[in-house]
Write an enzyme that holds these catalytic residues in place. Structure first.
Site, mmCIF file in Angstrom:
data_model
loop_
_atom_site.group_PDB
_atom_site.id
_atom_site.type_symbol
_atom_site.label_atom_id
_atom_site.label_comp_id
_atom_site.label_asym_id
_atom_site.label_seq_id
_atom_site.Cartn_x
_atom_site.Cartn_y
_atom_site.Cartn_z
ATOM 1 C CD GLU A 191 -2.773 -1.432 -0.141
ATOM 2 O OE1 GLU A 191 -2.867 -0.357 -0.756
ATOM 3 O OE2 GLU A 191 -3.374 -2.322 -0.393
ATOM 4 C CG HIS B 240 -0.697 1.143 -4.673
ATOM 5 N ND1 HIS B 240 -0.742 0.708 -5.769
ATOM 6 C CD2 HIS B 240 -1.544 -0.231 -4.044
ATOM 7 C CE1 HIS B 240 -0.959 -0.421 -6.365
ATOM 8 N NE2 HIS B 240 -1.488 -1.196 -5.173
ATOM 9 C CG HIS C 12 -1.786 -4.207 -8.677
ATOM 10 N ND1 HIS C 12 -3.320 -3.818 -8.612
ATOM 11 C CD2 HIS C 12 -1.516 -4.017 -7.276
ATOM 12 C CE1 HIS C 12 -3.581 -3.492 -7.498
ATOM 13 N NE2 HIS C 12 -2.632 -3.588 -6.727
ATOM 14 C CB CYS C 13 4.458 -5.562 -9.874
ATOM 15 S SG CYS C 13 6.043 -6.366 -10.690
ATOM 16 C CB CYS D 142 7.146 -7.696 -7.317
ATOM 17 S SG CYS D 142 7.260 -5.852 -6.910
ATOM 18 C CB CYS E 125 10.662 -6.875 -8.549
ATOM 19 S SG CYS E 125 9.648 -5.691 -9.463
ATOM 20 C CB CYS F 154 8.456 -2.215 -8.130
ATOM 21 S SG CYS F 154 7.051 -2.674 -9.269
#
Length: 192
Positions: free
Chosen positions: A138, A141, A147-148, A153, A172, A175
């Protein structure tokens, strides 16, 4: 306190879980100069308007404005609410958490992270790991990550507790690069 993530318990939340979250989130985000502080809890009764009697769940989005006010009052970078009540959003049976990047706030629920919820024996270590994964997800975000597709991840969407258990609590490589770009360029720091 601009470079601070505030952790806010909502209702009764185990102090060992809060401490675990605070320490681990700070150990990661400290490289960006971001600390973590736990503040006093908000009573769950303050969110009675979010409660759906028929579902026995709380509509998650109704928690976000109060968290946003805390963010403003503390001049914090972000606020993470933690609760034990079961959360949902329209069109979904339940959610583990929710984030609003525009408000700079997020909320996670421990309710479905307890192994006991699934008929398994209590496991405090597993509960804490699951909570950390959802908190890091969260916060990702909040800081602009989506989202990955990588199931390992932390930004991978968790449709069930199995997805949560499979993924790591870390971002990951892709990200992490995006997060470093955003935090390094003042993506969040420049917001009010």
């Amino acid at each position: 306190m601009r470079d601070m993530i505030i952790v806010v318990p909502i209702g009764e939340v185990p102090s060992d879980v809060l401490s675990f979250l605070s320490e681990n989130i700070e150990s990661f985000y400290m490289k960006f100069g971001i600390g973590v502080k736990i503040i006093g809890s908000l009573p769950i009764s303050a969110f009675s308007h979010a409660y759906d009697f028929y579902r026995n769940q709380y509509l998650a989005r109704h928690f976000l404005p109060a968290l946003s006010i805390i963010r403003r009052d503390y001049k914090a970078l972000a606020v993470m609410g933690v609760t034990e009540v079961d959360l949902y959003e329209s069109g979904l049976n339940f959610i583990f958490g929710i984030a609003h990047p525009g408000f700079g706030v997020a909320l996670i629920s421990l309710h479905r992270l307890y192994p006991e919820f699934y008929g398994e024996p209590p496991d405090r270590k597993l509960l804490k790991e699951r909570a950390l994964k959802e908190a890091m997800h969260e916060l990702g975000h909040v800081f602009g990550l989506e989202h990955c597709p990588n199931p390992k991840c932390v930004m991978h969407f968790s449709n069930s507790i199995i997805d949560t258990d499979i993924k790591s609590w870390m971002y990951c490589k892709n990200c992490l690069r995006k997060l470093e770009e955003r935090l390094g360029r003042g993506y969040v720091r420049g917001r009010t």
